[in-house]
Design a protein around this motif. Structure first.
Motif, PDB file in Angstrom:
ATOM      1  N   UNK A   3       0.826  -1.203   0.000  1.00 27.08           N
ATOM      2  CA  UNK A   3       0.000   0.000   0.000  1.00 27.08           C
ATOM      3  C   UNK A   3       0.860   1.253   0.000  1.00 27.08           C
ATOM      4  N   UNK A   4       1.989   1.218   0.693  1.00 29.49           N
ATOM      5  CA  UNK A   4       2.880   2.374   0.716  1.00 29.49           C
ATOM      6  C   UNK A   4       3.396   2.670  -0.690  1.00 29.49           C
ATOM      7  N   UNK A   5       3.737   1.623  -1.426  1.00 29.82           N
ATOM      8  CA  UNK A   5       4.226   1.829  -2.791  1.00 29.82           C
ATOM      9  C   UNK A   5       3.121   2.368  -3.692  1.00 29.82           C
ATOM     10  N   UNK A  13      -2.300   5.842   6.501  1.00 31.31           N
ATOM     11  CA  UNK A  13      -2.934   4.529   6.493  1.00 31.31           C
ATOM     12  C   UNK A  13      -3.038   4.000   7.917  1.00 31.31           C
ATOM     13  N   UNK A  14      -3.923   3.037   8.157  1.00 26.09           N
ATOM     14  CA  UNK A  14      -4.006   2.433   9.493  1.00 26.09           C
ATOM     15  C   UNK A  14      -2.652   1.861   9.906  1.00 26.09           C
ATOM     16  N   UNK A  99      -7.275   6.457  13.059  1.00 27.77           N
ATOM     17  CA  UNK A  99      -6.491   6.963  11.928  1.00 27.77           C
ATOM     18  C   UNK A  99      -7.247   6.804  10.612  1.00 27.77           C
ATOM     19  N   UNK A 100      -6.903   7.625   9.653  1.00 32.20           N
ATOM     20  CA  UNK A 100      -7.557   7.575   8.350  1.00 32.20           C
ATOM     21  C   UNK A 100      -6.905   6.513   7.466  1.00 32.20           C
ATOM     22  N   UNK A 105      -7.516   0.635   2.411  1.00 30.55           N
ATOM     23  CA  UNK A 105      -7.279  -0.740   2.847  1.00 30.55           C
ATOM     24  C   UNK A 105      -8.478  -1.620   2.495  1.00 30.55           C
ATOM     25  N   UNK A 106      -9.691  -1.089   2.675  1.00 28.59           N
ATOM     26  CA  UNK A 106     -10.900  -1.852   2.356  1.00 28.59           C
ATOM     27  C   UNK A 106     -10.974  -2.164   0.864  1.00 28.59           C
TER      28      UNK A 106
END
Length: 240
Positions: A3-5, A13-14, A99-100, A105-106
């Motif tokens: 997700x970071x990439x 992110x959570x 956190x947002x 993520x969902x």
């Protein structure tokens, strides 16, 4: 890291800790904390929780609980907040769901559930992991012994009413209500869930059986508590 990439290093992110706790919760609920489990089934359970992140409300009571009044009132307030709610097992003031970034993520979790590794897990093999823990409901009725049942906050209240009706052999209309300390007594609607009222922990409910043309009234006492009564519309205040 994936997700970071995709969203960049600056994306909010959570936390990894929140996702780890969510995974632990899924394992506890889905396997009853067993050391022997199917990894694919566990992965699917976590992904399904992430897809439904707006309903997540989980906490642990190993290092804190509802026995102390101050802690109990604080916890109840925490559990009424915006979801997802994931309370730190060691620190109830730390809501890791605050956190947002849960939307991203969902979305990734929904994509994962479409992949072959997830579609091979059949409905009968899926873990039964609710979005919140079952809560204890103490059923009170004037003149009878209290009775306890367990239900999930996201289960329709009409199902709880049906269980009470079977246990108590009620034939009339059931009216159930609850009152938080310092709050007003509220009537619980069959069309809603306990979650709709922010109830995610042990609660006392008052049950009243009515028959037409009786109506339900709440009588408030000097201390702030109120009790429900059934009256006939033609009754006088003295009758009440």
């Amino acid at each position: 890291m994936c997700l970071r990439r995709k969203y960049g290093r600056g994306a909010v992110l959570p936390s990894k800790y929140a996702l780890e706790l969510l995974t632990i919760y899924a394992w506890e609920m889905g396997t009853e904390s067993s050391d022997s489990f199917n990894l694919d089934e566990g992965f699917v359970a976590v992904m399904e929780l992430l897809v439904n992140y707006r309903d997540i409300c989980i906490y642990w009571t190993k290092y804190y609980n509802f026995q102390n009044e101050v802690v109990r009132n604080f916890l109840k307030k925490q559990l009424k907040g915006d979801r997802p709610i994931i309370l730190d097992p060691a620190d109830p003031t730390n809501n890791l769901g605050r956190r947002k970034g849960w939307e991203q993520v969902a979305a990734e979790a929904a994509f994962c559930l479409l992949q072959v590794c997830c579609t091979t897990v059949g409905p009968s093999e899926r873990w039964n992991v609710q979005r919140a823990r079952d809560v204890q409901v103490r059923v009170k009725q004037t003149g009878t012994v209290d009775w306890t049942l367990w239900t999930n906050p996201y289960s329709p209240i009409r199902k709880m009413k049906a269980e009470i009706r079977r246990e108590k052999n009620f034939g009339g209309e059931l009216r159930i209500s609850f009152q938080e300390p310092g709050g007003e007594r509220q009537l619980l609607s069959s069309r809603k869930t306990l979650a709709d009222y922010g109830i995610f922990s042990k609660v006392n409910i008052q049950v009243l059986e009515t028959f037409p043309p009786e109506i339900l009234v709440f009588v408030k006492y000097p201390g702030g508590q109120s009790k429900p009564f059934t009256i006939d519309p033609d009754d006088t205040i003295l009758d009440l």
